[in-house]
Design an enzyme around this catalytic site. Structure first.
Site, PDB file in Angstrom:
ATOM      1  N   ARG A 271       0.859  -1.182   0.000  1.00  0.00           N
ATOM      2  CA  ARG A 271       0.000   0.000   0.000  1.00  0.00           C
ATOM      3  C   ARG A 271       0.892   1.228   0.000  1.00  0.00           C
ATOM      4  NH1 ARG A 271      -2.808   1.052   5.325  1.00  0.00           N
ATOM      5  NH2 ARG A 271      -1.278   2.724   5.395  1.00  0.00           N
ATOM      6  N   HIS A 275      -3.980   4.570   4.324  1.00  0.00           N
ATOM      7  CA  HIS A 275      -5.162   3.703   4.262  1.00  0.00           C
ATOM      8  C   HIS A 275      -6.252   4.382   3.447  1.00  0.00           C
ATOM      9  CE1 HIS A 275      -8.623   1.338   5.498  1.00  0.00           C
ATOM     10  NE2 HIS A 275      -9.192   2.421   5.961  1.00  0.00           N
ATOM     11  N   TYR A 284       3.384   6.194  11.392  1.00  0.00           N
ATOM     12  CA  TYR A 284       3.659   4.843  11.868  1.00  0.00           C
ATOM     13  C   TYR A 284       4.585   4.020  10.978  1.00  0.00           C
ATOM     14  CZ  TYR A 284      -0.342   4.094   8.728  1.00  0.00           C
ATOM     15  OH  TYR A 284      -1.180   4.109   7.659  1.00  0.00           O
TER      16      TYR A 284
END
Lengths: 375, 324
Positions: A271, A275, A284
């Site tokens: 990815r 998100h 993160y």
């Protein structure tokens, strides 16, 4: 006295490498080559670029405050376009929420997709869901919901129903690595294994479920090996390799159609974005983690291959991107000036016909004061 | 006209529906070879085979999720949840998926099914075989909720539910599965959804109930009649959408209402019934509405007869309401 050797950690054990067809040098492994014509390949490449460019433009639109939300597929386009391409005309796709590229390729009109981003009167789902929660039955494409994994079991049921009704139809369900922790992954694979349902479980293992890495979803070395416990054959594939994705999905569809039951495909991808537009991945994950994946960009790999075969040029690339830009701008202009759904559509299709209590509430809404314009 | 109990009447309805439409399938835990733990699906496996009467793996979420997929395809699944106490793993599929599919897909994917499940206490089943969880489903947009009290209604309401375009939760009061008997016509017939029935008429107090508690209410009505209090007893039959007219017409007549259900009191369906009555016929009320229900505790095993709103608790509530 000697110290006992420590137990091997999962990382010590060998994991089966994912299938790859498009090799480093831009050539194809003849053993698994899905044998696409150059015209087909150009078409697929155009879909990949359409997906990428639309994705990027929608993020910008969200940043400008013109749409509320977008959930994209940056870096995962080959896994999505390749698998959808391998499905036959009569087959159905049960989406997760990152697969708008597949819906568009299967025939969802571009304008309707952009209408969905605005939740306007022409949105196929009439502004009832967030952006990227579209439906297109005409494209044999399911309906998007946000709870994780629910579509996995439904795809199994749909495929199973088709088999009971003796129709030659295969379902493919998309989901991410995070979904493999859900009840539904277990239910879907378990039921499909028991009933040999003609279904393809397509996991986009993109490494992340919002901020949680795949190591926090499972202690299994691979997602694919979970298939063993369900009696569901599984395969790992390089999800950034369009050719390999098409090859393994075609095999899975053929097995399903031949009555041999389900297949679990684990497509190894990444990815590249957050998100969704609501997420900030810099909080993160280190930027360095992305770097190896940049060189594995699924679009670049197909383009390099096409260029090598003399079928693509920088001029064509520019023309394609200009065309998509224009298509996007036109669709946005139309969607942005389309009014919101009529007020009374709020009550339509809750049931087949309007029951008395909704009739009453509808009258109350229509007769009452209008809400302030929030967005 | 044949005499049937509830089990036979439901079985008959399933057989009729399966015979006339090969899209209808029955599925669930133990519904096949053994014919269900209450034998409601007895004989169907032999008659229709294992692709239409399907023993599934033991997972309620899986049963409803798979049934949802079948419904989206265009089949008419009738999944059974063995006890309604076990329905919660399927709650997500029922609430967020089955009930919402038509709406969220702009009408492209209706998700019609009839979820059959036994409910209620009084069978020495303890907490996990006795609950009556209708309120959690009535609250859900997109669902219809039905609960018959006798064999005639069970057959007619089940066939109506199977014909209905929307997902239906069909609660079967297991305490009266075999105890409730009556004449049931052969062949297909339906009882309209959204039609309540006035089972006993009287002008003093309206008693509203459904399912197995109907018989407790009738017993109580008989007892209070001995003290000069005459009751309308309403069997709602379909809980949602409710036949509000039958309810309000009766309350307009009596001005007094007692609501009886097995489920816990707080936010139970009785709360909604009282609200509806207050909104629609408040000025006809001559006494505060009263609820006689299960308590806000887990369903007990040994003391279940104390927990249930049986006749001995209904009688004083009706008398108090009549004399308020």
């Amino acid at each position: 006295m000697t110290m006992a050797a420590p137990n091997p950690t999962p990382a010590d054990r060998s994991t089966p490498g994912p299938l790859r067809v498009l090799l480093e040098d831009g050539k194809l492994d003849p053993e698994h080559d899905p044998k696409l014509s150059l015209d087909q390949l150009v078409q697929l490449y155009e879909h990949l670029v359409l997906t990428r460019v639309t994705d990027e433009r929608l993020v910008t639109l969200q940043r400008q405050g013109r749409i509320g939300f977008h959930i994209g597929s940056l870096g995962e386009e080959a896994a999505i376009i390749g698998s959808a391409y391998a499905m036959r005309e009569q087959d159905y796709i049960f989406p997760c929420y990152r697969e708008f590229g597949a819906a568009l390729m299967r025939g969802m009109p571009y304008q309707r997709y952009i209408d969905n981003m605005f939740g306007n009167a022409n949105d196929p789902v009439r502004g009832r869901q967030m952006p990227d929660h579209y439906t297109c039955r005409a494209a044999k494409f399911g309906s998007v919901s946000s709870p994780i994994g629910t579509q996995i079991t439904q795809a199994m049921g749909f495929a199973w129903a088709a088999r009971i009704q003796k129709q030659d139809l295969v379902c493919l369900s998309y989901f991410g690595d995070g979904s493999t922790s859900s009840n539904e992954f277990h239910n879907g694979l378990n039921f499909a294994g028991v009933f040999k349902a003609p279904v393809v479980f397509f996991c986009r293992n993109n490494g992340w479920a919002i901020s949680v890495p795949v190591e926090r979803q499972t202690a299994s070395r691979t997602i694919a090996e979970k298939g063993i416990a369900y009696g569901v054959p599984a395969v790992r594939v390089d999800g950034n390799d369009l050719f390999a994705v098409i090859a393994v999905t075609r095999d899975a569809v053929a097995r399903a159609a031949a009555g041999q039951g389900p297949t679990l495909i684990e497509a190894m991808t990444y990815r590249m974005g957050g998100h969704s537009t609501s997420d900030d991945p810099t909080r993160y994950r280190p930027q360095t983690e992305l770097e190896p994946w940049v060189s594995r960009d699924p679009l670049e790999r197909v383009r390099a291959h096409l260029e090598q075969r003399g079928r693509w040029s920088p001029a064509q690339e520019e023309a394609l991107r200009t065309r998509i830009d224009a298509q996007f701008k036109e669709a946005v202009a139309q969607a942005e000036t389309t009014p919101p759904p009529a007020l009374d559509t709020l009550f339509d299709e809750v049931y087949g016909t309007l029951p008395w209590h909704l009739e009453e509430q509808k009258r109350e809404l229509l007769a009452g004061p209008r809400a302030p314009k929030a967005h | 006209m044949p005499q049937m109990n509830m089990v036979q009447a439901i079985n008959d309805a399933l057989r009729i529906a399966m015979k006339r439409d090969d899209r209808v399938v029955v599925m669930g835990e133990d519904v096949g070879r053994v014919g269900g733990v209450f034998r409601v699906t007895a004989g169907l496996f032999d008659e229709f085979g294992d692709e239409r009467v399907i023993d599934t793996p033991l997972s309620e979420g899986g049963i409803i999720g798979a049934a949802a997929g079948m419904a989206l395809y265009g089949m008419v699944p009738i999944p059974e949840i063995q006890f309604s106490d076990f329905i919660w793993p399927a709650y997500d599929q029922i609430v967020s998926e089955v009930a919402k599919y038509r709406y969220r897909s702009g009408g492209e994917y209706p998700c019609k099914m009839v979820i059959r499940t036994p409910v209620g206490g009084g069978i020495r089943g303890g907490h996990y075989h006795s609950q009556h969880p209708e309120a959690q489903f009535i609250h859900v947009a997109g669902l219809k909720v039905v609960c018959p009290s006798n064999p005639y209604d069970a057959k007619g309401l089940l066939l109506a539910s199977i014909e209905d375009p929307d997902p239906v939760l069909f609660f079967e009061p297991k305490r009266i599965y075999r105890a409730a008997k009556g004449d049931v016509p052969e062949g297909a017939f339906t009882v309209d959804l959204e039609s309540a029935q006035v089972v006993r008429e009287g002008g003093d107090v309206t008693i509203v109930t459904y399912g197995a508690m109907l018989y407790e209410c009738l017993d109580a009505a008989e007892k209070v009649a001995g003290e000069g209090v005459e009751c309308d007893v309403i069997d709602l039959r379909t809980l949602w959408p409710i036949d509000v007219t039958t309810l309000t017409e009766s309350v307009k007549k009596t001005g007094r209402v007692v609501i009886v259900h097995e489920a816990p009191k707080t936010c139970g369906f009785g709360s909604e019934l009282v609200s509806l009555i207050c909104e629609k016929v408040f000025y006809h009320l001559q006494a505060p509405p009263k609820r006689v229900t299960g308590f806000d505790t887990p369903f007990p095993y040994t003391l279940e007869m104390e927990y249930l709103p049986l006749s001995h608790r209904i009688v004083p509530a009706v008398l108090e309401t009549a004399r308020a």
